[in-house]
Scaffold this motif. Structure first.
Motif, mmCIF file in Angstrom:
data_model
loop_
_atom_site.group_PDB
_atom_site.id
_atom_site.type_symbol
_atom_site.label_atom_id
_atom_site.label_comp_id
_atom_site.label_asym_id
_atom_site.label_seq_id
_atom_site.Cartn_x
_atom_site.Cartn_y
_atom_site.Cartn_z
ATOM 1 N N HIS A 7 45.103 39.018 46.521
ATOM 2 C CA HIS A 7 44.757 37.690 47.042
ATOM 3 C C HIS A 7 45.041 36.579 46.033
ATOM 4 N N CYS A 8 44.787 36.833 44.749
ATOM 5 C CA CYS A 8 44.838 35.774 43.732
ATOM 6 C C CYS A 8 46.078 35.842 42.848
ATOM 7 N N ARG A 11 45.986 38.803 37.294
ATOM 8 C CA ARG A 11 44.953 38.204 36.441
ATOM 9 C C ARG A 11 44.531 39.192 35.354
ATOM 10 N N GLU A 15 38.437 39.113 34.327
ATOM 11 C CA GLU A 15 37.950 38.522 35.581
ATOM 12 C C GLU A 15 37.383 39.577 36.523
ATOM 13 N N HIS A 58 35.303 37.177 39.258
ATOM 14 C CA HIS A 58 35.533 35.779 38.914
ATOM 15 C C HIS A 58 36.769 35.215 39.593
ATOM 16 N N GLY A 59 37.196 35.888 40.660
ATOM 17 C CA GLY A 59 38.289 35.368 41.465
ATOM 18 C C GLY A 59 37.832 35.311 42.906
ATOM 19 N N CYS A 60 38.460 36.138 43.753
ATOM 20 C CA CYS A 60 38.161 36.111 45.184
ATOM 21 C C CYS A 60 36.932 36.938 45.542
ATOM 22 N N ARG A 62 36.626 40.008 45.952
ATOM 23 C CA ARG A 62 36.891 41.187 46.769
ATOM 24 C C ARG A 62 36.864 42.450 45.915
#
Ligand code: ZN
Lengths: 83, 189
Positions: A7-8, A11, A15, A58-60, A62
């Motif tokens: 999704h992001c 990374r 995170e 620390h992102g989506c 999920r």
């Protein structure tokens, strides 16, 4: 180590939070205690390919299933655990 | 009730960093919306019909009539409007399709703008903010000095908004100062 979140994008692993092996099968409710002990406590410790859960906290946010080489931290795939 | 700035403790900082400024965006209203299972298409339709808002794709944000929609994850967006408003009530038409939570008092937002803004943020965020990969309209959530932040780029000045938990506002400000290797200048009120 970097994880390509579906999704992001890619990374850094700070995170994410590691949430254990992805390929566990939950025993039936009336399974013997040994089966539950194994499910809760016993883990393989492979030197090589491992399928595991990481949450992109620390992102989506999920939960992802990540295929990783435990010797090199090479990440082969990352997919959404719920999709 | 009087509005209390999340940045009260740091508002005395007033040195310069060229023409790059950092400014709290206060007050503003923030509502988190999360589509119920299977309701994302209906939510998108309702946002379009009711607010003329096309909920943005992953990694993007958009604004329509002063209402910003910022992508935060699959089926999850932040809706934000500058100034204190009854945003939660305004968004009631979306409630059949999504969980709505008023986060206005839970978040602090900092706007960093000017020629040095990109370099400062590249020292703070583990993201590639080069224009080839992050442009106006882009949004991401990530870490800044161990603090979870949402970042979005507004223009080519460049201007960025950083949103964090309110209680981290002071720490985020100091992390920005460290990243900029000097005190930041607050624009004249
Ligand atoms: Zn993600």
């Amino acid at each position: 180590m970097r994880i390509p979140c579906p999704h992001c994008g890619e990374r850094g692993n700070d995170e994410f939070v590691y949430l254990g092996a992805a390929a566990l099968t939950r025993p039936a409710a009336d399974a013997p205690a040994e089966a539950w002990h194994s499910y809760v406590y016993l883990r393989d410790n492979p030197a090589g390919l491992h399928s595991e859960l990481w949450q992109h906290t620390h992102g989506c946010r999920r939960w992802l299933v990540v295929a990783r080489d435990t010797r090199t931290h090479a990440v082969f795939s990352a997919t959404d655990a719920a999709v | 009730m009087a509005e209390l700035s999340a940045f009260t403790k740091v508002k005395s900082v007033a040195a310069t960093h060229g023409s790059t400024t950092a400014m709290p965006i206060e007050p503003r209203s923030v509502v988190s919306i999360t589509a119920w299972r299977g309701a994302a298409p209906a939510l998108a339709d309702a946002a379009q019909v009711t607010f003329g808002l096309t909920l943005p794709q992953p990694g993007r944000w958009i604004e329509h009539n002063g209402l910003a929609a910022i992508w935060a994850g699959p089926g999850h967006w932040w809706l934000q409007r500058d100034g204190r408003s009854e945003l939660l009530a305004e968004l009631a038409p979306l409630a059949p399709h999504a969980g709505l939570i008023d986060m206005s008092d839970a978040r602090a937002v900092l706007r960093l703008s000017g020629p040095a803004a990109r370099d400062i943020l590249m020292g703070l965020l583990p993201l590639d903010l080069h224009p080839r990969s992050f442009t106006p309209g882009c949004a991401a959530s990530t870490l800044a000095a161990h603090m979870g932040v949402h970042v979005r780029q507004l223009d080519d000045a460049p201007t960025y908004d950083l949103s964090c938990l309110r209680s981290y506002a002071g720490s985020l400000w100091r992390a920005l100062e460290l990243a900029s290797a000097g005190p930041l200048r607050l624009p004249a009120a």
